[in-house]
Design an enzyme around this catalytic site. Structure first.
Site, PDB file in Angstrom:
ATOM      1  N   ASP A 455     -29.226  40.651  34.024  1.00  0.00           N
ATOM      2  CA  ASP A 455     -28.024  40.030  33.457  1.00  0.00           C
ATOM      3  C   ASP A 455     -28.134  39.940  31.930  1.00  0.00           C
ATOM      4  O   ASP A 455     -29.219  40.119  31.348  1.00  0.00           O
ATOM      5  CB  ASP A 455     -27.864  38.633  34.070  1.00  0.00           C
ATOM      6  N   ASP A 524     -17.245  38.736  37.551  1.00  0.00           N
ATOM      7  CA  ASP A 524     -17.483  37.450  38.205  1.00  0.00           C
ATOM      8  C   ASP A 524     -16.251  36.997  38.971  1.00  0.00           C
ATOM      9  O   ASP A 524     -16.329  36.082  39.781  1.00  0.00           O
ATOM     10  CB  ASP A 524     -17.840  36.381  37.156  1.00  0.00           C
TER      11      ASP A 524
HETATM   12  C1  GLA Z   1     -23.665  35.663  35.260  1.00  0.00           C
HETATM   13  C2  GLA Z   1     -23.419  36.636  36.405  1.00  0.00           C
HETATM   14  C3  GLA Z   1     -23.265  35.875  37.699  1.00  0.00           C
HETATM   15  C4  GLA Z   1     -24.491  35.023  37.929  1.00  0.00           C
HETATM   16  C5  GLA Z   1     -24.720  34.095  36.759  1.00  0.00           C
HETATM   17  C6  GLA Z   1     -26.031  33.359  36.907  1.00  0.00           C
HETATM   18  O1  GLA Z   1     -22.534  34.938  34.960  1.00  0.00           O
HETATM   19  O2  GLA Z   1     -22.302  37.435  36.161  1.00  0.00           O
HETATM   20  O3  GLA Z   1     -23.062  36.761  38.777  1.00  0.00           O
HETATM   21  O4  GLA Z   1     -25.605  35.860  38.122  1.00  0.00           O
HETATM   22  O5  GLA Z   1     -24.751  34.799  35.533  1.00  0.00           O
HETATM   23  O6  GLA Z   1     -26.280  32.495  35.849  1.00  0.00           O
END
Ligand code: GLA
Length: 708
Positions: A455, A524
């Site tokens: 990420d 997301d």
């Molecule tokens: C980001 C990702 C999510 C999740 C969060 C965790 O926003 O896109 O899918 O993994 O971080 O903190």
């Protein structure tokens, strides 16, 4: 007969044709030594048709000849007025280039024919190698550029783009297609008529970005499509400039804002790959070509299909621990999940987003026995185990930051702007890169981890490196190069490892990242009607096989209304199916539905992930329809979605595409009698797909393999 796929050359006239299955590209050298673009479009039959490379006549004193010459790599210098790809400053302050043809060599790179053309500056020891690699089967032409300082004094590059593409003169109406969005609403298709002037797409904050994607396509009045995408995961720019006469030039590369590359004597700078193509068969043809190219030449494991995953994020947020994850894993295994991913929250002192980033060791409170027992539990249930990491970041509240406060981008007299309570590590530094390799290598060596979700949750700011102020113009590029190097090293040391690229959803899913990761977390936002638009957009570039899509719970925080579970499944089944909902709260009925759709998906996975995807409708009038076809026509699947039915009007028949006309297709839809039609009928008349009479109705129709 058109030219055989490959490189064709007429030595006397100094012209080259790059012939692909259904397109061709041609260039030549003018008597003055300029490399001139000659042609890009449908296949060529004979090199003799190409014009002799030559300078066009000046149009006026204000439009001198050189300004009208479409050069393959127009460097800043002389009487060039249009788009340029390269700017350099020599040690004596000369800041113009005069690049002339030196030599050309056809080669092969793997199974791809390629052509390299070397240009040399007329007065300074600087050379530029243009590289063209042909994916002849899929009409994709990859370009890269290598700039070498062969002298004894340093040169500073101020722009080093990957190429220029000159489109033929087009009459109106012609359209520019781009993708735009934001967090939670990425990759929405934008279409605008092209008028004279420049459109610039860009990213300036260190990552590919949510606002824009490094791709553009130009659609002619008759529906032919030209496209260009840049395989780069940091700051980038794509510019399309259209002249009053109707020619368009596209240039693309690493953004020149904040870019100043000191090219030491003997050093070479390589500009990232840019991939371009021409499709006479329009948007769907362009989509098919890029998907096939990515499947064959970009993804690291072309033969592999992606497993159905479940992810803990929405189920348990940061409150992961051994018992909760074992329970979730049991539920996941029970419905047919193949890869169990524990998301954020597992490492030292990580109870919320304000601590822990940088310390990649399991939190002893949540995992007193380490990760071993959980991983064993997951493996015992026949699933792979995946883990979330965000290696480029640090929370100020972390052991790493306390030990190395100088390891983040910063300026000494400016505050360090936190976002999501975190700072960006100065990955341009070799020691920081080495530290991350070591930390992740330890994690992967100590634990049988099969998959990382990588990420990246904030943009860059205060991009400074106080110890090395003279290197400031390198930082944004070095950061990306080191991310690539870390991933490449980890994959080499741990060959079983697979990786998902994520940046707060779909902030970093360019082809540079996808060359070394196996799938992308697209957004997301998993609200299914939003996801349809987002997935339709990114599907112009990315195939289903890399598009991570989860079924999540409704109603929930970002999805305030109910959506039928079948609808949620069907949307997620368009890509790499995953479960993001809290399986511990699902009823027996819901679990049975999940088990059913996961089994169907696993059966259809070859056609969904490795077949050809065509969007028959992309949200117009609230209807989407997506067809998947096995290239040998042995499998067919059609997903149909309708957001509402205010007027109780049945949908028109969907005309399928590219089927075998004489083949009989045995069509199955649950709850409906099976039907058999020829490919001709399905393409010419189309298929009626009855939908349930509800809001957010969807159906999956597929070709039954148990043919009567
Ligand atoms: C980001 C990702 C999510 C999740 C969060 C965790 O926003 O896109 O899918 O993994 O971080 O903190």
């Amino acid at each position: 007969m058109t030219l055989e796929p490959g490189i064709h050359h007429d030595a006397e006239r100094r012209v080259w044709a790059l012939a692909m299955a259904q397109s061709a590209y041609a260039l030549g050298v003018t008597p003055e030594g300029f490399v001139q673009h000659l042609y890009w479009g449908p296949p060529l039959a004979d090199l003799a048709d190409l014009p002799d490379p030559s300078m066009p006549p000046a149009r006026s004193g204000q439009e001198p000849a050189l300004s009208l010459l479409p050069e393959e790599y127009p460097a800043w210098g002389g009487l060039r007025l249009g788009e340029t790809t390269l700017r350099a400053v020599f040690a004596d302050s000369t800041r113009e280039l005069d690049l002339r043809f030196a030599e050309a060599t056809p080669r092969r790179v793997g199974d791809q024919p390629s052509l390299t053309i070397v240009l040399r500056d007329a007065a300074y020891p600087l050379s530029v190698t243009l590289e063209y690699r042909l994916d002849t089967a899929h009409d994709c032409l990859t370009r890269a550029v290598h700039i070498t300082n062969a002298g004894t004094e340093p040169v500073r590059l101020e722009r080093a783009f990957s190429g220029a593409w000159h489109l033929p003169r087009m009459l109106a109406p012609r359209h520019l297609l781009t993708l735009a969005g934001q967090w939670g609403g990425e990759m929405r298709l934008q279409q605008q008529p092209i008028v004279p002037g420049t459109t610039m797409l860009e990213a300036r904050h260190g990552l590919t970005g949510h606002q824009s994607y490094p791709w553009m396509a130009i659609e002619s009045a008759v529906g032919e499509v030209y496209f260009v995408t840049l395989a780069w995961s940091g700051n980038w720019a794509l510019r399309a400039t259209t002249e009053i006469m109707g020619t368009t030039t596209i240039v693309a590369g690493i953004h020149d804002l904040d870019f100043a590359w000191p090219l030491a004597p003997g050093a070479t700078f390589t500009a990232p790959d840019a991939i371009a193509g021409f499709a006479a068969d329009g948007r769907e043809g362009a989509r098919h070509r890029l998907h096939a190219h990515i499947g064959a030449h970009i993804v690291p494991q072309p033969q592999e299909l992606r497993p159905v995953l479940s992810n803990s994020w929405e189920a348990t947020l940061f409150a992961v621990d051994e018992p909760s994850q074992m329970q979730l894993a049991d539920q996941a295994a029970g419905i047919g999940v193949e890869l169990f991913v524990m998301d954020d929250g597992w490492f030292l002192r990580r109870t919320w987003d304000d601590a822990g980033l940088g310390d990649w060791i399991p939190d002893p409170v949540k995992f007193p026995r380490g990760l071993g027992p959980l991983i064993q539990h997951v493996h015992d249930r026949g699933m792979l185990f995946g883990l979330w990491v965000e290696p480029e970041m640090v929370n100020p509240d972390s052991d790493l930051y306390r030990a190395h406060p100088d390891w983040v981008y910063h300026f000494p007299r400016r505050p360090r702007s936190a976002s999501r309570n975190q700072l960006v590590l100065n990955l341009a530094r070799d020691d920081v890169r080495d530290h991350i390799v070591a930390a992740l290598d330890d994690l992967l060596t100590d634990n049988a981890i099969d998959f990382l979700k990588w990420d990246m949750n904030r943009p860059f700011s205060e991009v400074g490196w106080p110890d090395q102020p003279e290197r400031i113009g390198e930082i944004a590029v070095r950061h990306v190069e080191h991310v690539y190097a870390i991933i490449d090293t980890l994959r080499q040391r741990h060959p079983q490892l697979r990786i998902e690229t994520c940046a707060s959803g779909g902030g970093r899913m360019d082809l540079g990242m996808l060359r070394r990761t196996d799938e992308a977390w697209v957004s997301d936002n998993t609200r299914p009607d939003a996801r349809l638009a987002i997935q339709a957009g990114i599907s112009h570039i990315l195939p289903a096989r890399v598009q991570g899509a989860w079924v999540t719970d409704t109603p929930a925080l970002l999805r305030r209304q109910e959506f039928p579970l079948d609808f949620r499944f069907h949307v997620a089944m368009l890509g790499v199916l995953g479960i993001g909902g809290n399986l511990l709260a699902w009823s027996d009925d819901e679990l049975a539905t999940a088990r059913h759709w996961i089994a169907v998906y696993r059966d259809l996975r070859p056609v969904i992930q490795a077949g050809e995807q065509t969007w028959l409708a992309s949200g117009e009038d609230g209807v989407s329809a997506v067809q998947y076809r096995a290239l040998d026509n042995s499998q067919l699947a059609l997903f149909v979605f309708r957001l509402g039915d205010r007027f109780q009007e049945a949908l028109p028949p969907f005309r399928l595409r590219d089927l075998a006309p004489a083949q009989r297709y045995h069509i199955r839809q649950e709850g409906q009698p099976d039907q058999t039609f020829t490919g001709s009928w399905l393409m010419g008349h189309g298929l009626y797909v009855p939908l349930p009479d509800i809001h957010f109705a969807s159906a999956l129709v597929f070709q039954s393999l148990n043919r009567a």
